[in-house]
Scaffold this active site. Structure first.
Site, PDB file in Angstrom:
ATOM      1  N   GLU A 383       0.887  -1.170   0.000  1.00  0.00           N
ATOM      2  CA  GLU A 383       0.000   0.000   0.000  1.00  0.00           C
ATOM      3  C   GLU A 383       0.920   1.213   0.000  1.00  0.00           C
ATOM      4  OE1 GLU A 383      -1.099   3.082   0.790  1.00  0.00           O
ATOM      5  OE2 GLU A 383      -2.062   2.679   2.718  1.00  0.00           O
ATOM      6  N   GLU A 392       5.204  11.197  -1.364  1.00  0.00           N
ATOM      7  CA  GLU A 392       6.001  10.276  -0.548  1.00  0.00           C
ATOM      8  C   GLU A 392       6.905   9.416  -1.420  1.00  0.00           C
ATOM      9  OE1 GLU A 392       3.241   8.105   1.845  1.00  0.00           O
ATOM     10  OE2 GLU A 392       3.129   9.659   3.370  1.00  0.00           O
TER      11      GLU A 392
END
Length: 620
Positions: A383, A392
């Protein structure tokens, strides 16, 4: 990472100290050897060496006293002509560091650095190494990624010995200097420079700045005067900068992994039913994929995906996370639920469900921590998605794991991702709130808030009724085949007013663009039960929300059939645009794990006239 047995500590490498004497702490001898060792540092391995020096061959266990003898050995024994590669590719100093770390990383995997062929042992690899073939990937060398600035071997003395870019062999004071002949205060210049260099390697870029600004050294006896910043060579500063760059990435990584050590964010993610149930359904609903499979879970967090995989019948699950805290938590959770693999337990005592091993590492360093199965993994699950999908930048780690640890034809879950965009109206801003605060008009505050939003992206949940245009697809990713550089992209698309976005007056104001994403567990791998995870404003809200980019000024829009032809500026009430043509670029930012977004916007009127607004730049 623990120091490997065959590596020397950096102080021993640079100062030539005997290992046992160093560990015994014989200070007087150390001081003498430290001064002698500085000459060794200056000459930087001019003496040809045999197999007992401090420089480890890139391909085998041979050691050498100098860079030249090491690379001569590599050229004759392993057909790796370092100097020729440097010349033919036009590499700078940092490129050399990347190349060395790249080759070492490939050799550690028993993989040919040039053609990529994999072997079962180092001896087979060394027997295969062939004449020079410089690999190119879409016009780029494969060691170009900044990840290779980080030393692959801890305290790799070869990186400190590179002289390929040295301009001269003389000291930078401009004259011959005998050992101990120049001093700075109570300590020798050699000691001061050595101390500063150690600080650079240890502390990072802030020390580099101090190092380069160091004041002039004045000798107490008048023998030598010069800038301390001139004493160490440019090579040493470059090594320091490369080390600092790698440390900067590590620092961001530590902050990133540390942020996921908070239980609050895991509570939020686990409580996100759209997210968690999509993964659950994909893992538990596809027995033909999961039964007996070996699974790699990248970024395991609490271990929930690994638990699903084990419950689905996986024969082995390796769960990886960069946060020591979460590895400890995932291990305890896995153990509490009877899924933890215990290598010390007798086989007859193990239950079929005891299949999960939790490893504290980054995906890129997994093979340094454990023995990766020789046939690799059947399934890679992660995930990895962030705000606006790519925030990110964890995707690069997933792609690395795919390329290095997933068997050919193995499944990656999810296997597709798509970014969508649409225009939003006034309800997507804070203006309606400020226009009526308990009966008072505070719209001046609302305008200021909206102005600030035009400089920074906002992560929030928008109601579907606030979307005023049709939806456009910005980009789609096939995670089974995409390359890392495809994470950076530019997309051009058109937005037209949707039927639901038409206002009673016929003119609707578009205040900006909203982005969201879907990820798919498609029937390519999930044959029994394909699943789609959507963060759309038209679906159940998720913890990812949507990412909102506000225009500097709103654009008036109308349906083409109701638009009025006017000489007024396009995008105004008098001449609304019938279409907004936008061009969005999303690239990985210089700050590790961040992304930069640029938005170009053009309004087009019913008679074809165009009006463009200034480009807006956002960082997320």
């Amino acid at each position: 990472m623990a120091t490997r047995e065959h590596e020397l500590r950096p102080e021993q490498e640079r100062l030539g100290e005997d290992r046992e004497e160093y560990e015994d702490g014989e200070e007087e001898e150390e001081e003498e050897e430290e001064e002698e060792g500085w000459d060794d540092w200056e000459s930087d391995g001019d003496d040809a060496g045999g197999g007992g020096g401090g420089l480890l061959c890139l391909f085998c266990s041979a050691r050498f006293d100098s860079e030249s003898s090491l690379f001569s050995h590599c050229a004759s024994e392993h057909r790796f002509d370092f100097y020729r590669v440097v010349k033919e590719t036009g590499m700078d100093f940092y490129g050399c560091i990347k190349l060395i770390n790249f080759v070492r990383s490939k050799v550690a995997e028993n993989k040919c650095w040039s053609c990529g062929q994999v072997f079962s042992s180092n001896s087979e690899l060394c027997g295969h190494l062939h004449a020079l073939e410089i690999p190119q990937l879409e016009g780029k060398v494969p060691w170009g990624d900044d990840v290779y600035l980080k030393p692959f071997l801890e305290d790799d003395s070869l990186l400190h010995s590179l002289s390929v870019f040295d301009d001269d062999d003389e000291d930078d004071c401009g004259m011959p200097m005998e050992k101990g002949g120049c001093s700075a205060g109570n300590g020798s210049l050699a000691e001061t420079c050595e101390s500063n260099l150690k600080s650079i390697i240890n502390d990072g870029s802030d020390v580099i700045d101090r190092f380069e600004r160091t004041c002039t050294i004045e000798s107490t006896d008048g023998e030598c005067s010069g800038s301390l910043a001139q004493e160490p060579s440019d090579k040493q500063l470059k090594i320091a900068r490369a080390s600092a760059a790698a440390r900067g990435i590590n620092s961001v990584d530590e902050s990133y992994f540390g942020s996921y050590s908070s239980f609050g964010i895991h509570r939020e993610m686990l409580g996100d039913k759209v997210r968690t149930e999509a993964y659950r359904d994909a893992l538990l609903g596809n027995p033909s994929l999961m039964n007996g499979a070996t699974v790699l879970d990248v970024g395991c967090g609490t271990g929930i995906l690994s638990l699903f995989a084990a419950k689905a019948g996986a024969s082995r699950v390796i769960a990886v996370d960069g946060s020591a805290k979460m590895v400890s938590v995932a291990t305890e959770v896995t153990k509490s639920n009877g899924f933890l693999y215990d290598e010390n337990m007798e086989m007859q005592q193990k239950r079929d469900t005891q299949v999960i091993t939790v490893v504290h590492t980054k995906a890129e360093e997994l093979n340094h921590k454990i023995q990766v199965p020789s046939n690799k993994f059947d399934v890679l699950v992660s995930e990895w998605m962030g705000y606006c999908l790519l925030y990110e930048s964890m995707l690069s780690s997933v792609l690395y794991a795919r390329d290095h640890f997933l068997k050919p034809g193995g499944a990656i879950l999810p296997d597709t991702a798509t970014i969508f965009g649409a225009g939003f109206g006034k309800g997507g801003t804070s203006l309606p709130f400020w226009e009526n605060v308990y009966g008072f008009d505070m719209s001046c505050i609302g305008k200021e808030v909206t102005g600030n939003s035009a400089r920074f992206p906002v992560v929030d949940i928008l109601a579907s009724e606030d979307i005023v245009t049709e939806t456009a697809v910005l980009n789609s990713f096939d995670l089974a085949t995409m390359k890392e550089n495809e994470m950076d992209f530019t997309s051009s698309f058109e937005l037209r007013l949707s039927e639901s976005g038409v206002s009673p007056s016929g003119v609707t104001w578009c205040y900006g663009i909203i982005l969201w994403f879907d990820t798919g567990f498609t029937n390519r791998f999930c044959k029994e039960k394909p699943v789609n995870l959507s963060t759309s404003p038209f679906s159940t809200p998720t913890h990812w929300s949507q990412t909102i980019f506000t225009f500097e000024e709103p654009i008036a829009m109308a349906k083409e059939e109701s638009a009025v032809v006017s000489s007024a500026s396009v995008g105004t009430d008098e001449c609304p645009a019938v279409m907004i043509r936008s061009r969005i670029s999303i690239v990985r930012a210089s700050e590790h794990r961040s992304i930069d977004i640029s938005i170009e916007t053009t309004g087009i009127s019913s008679d074809g006239r165009k009006r463009s607004w200034p480009v807006q730049i956002f960082n997320l």
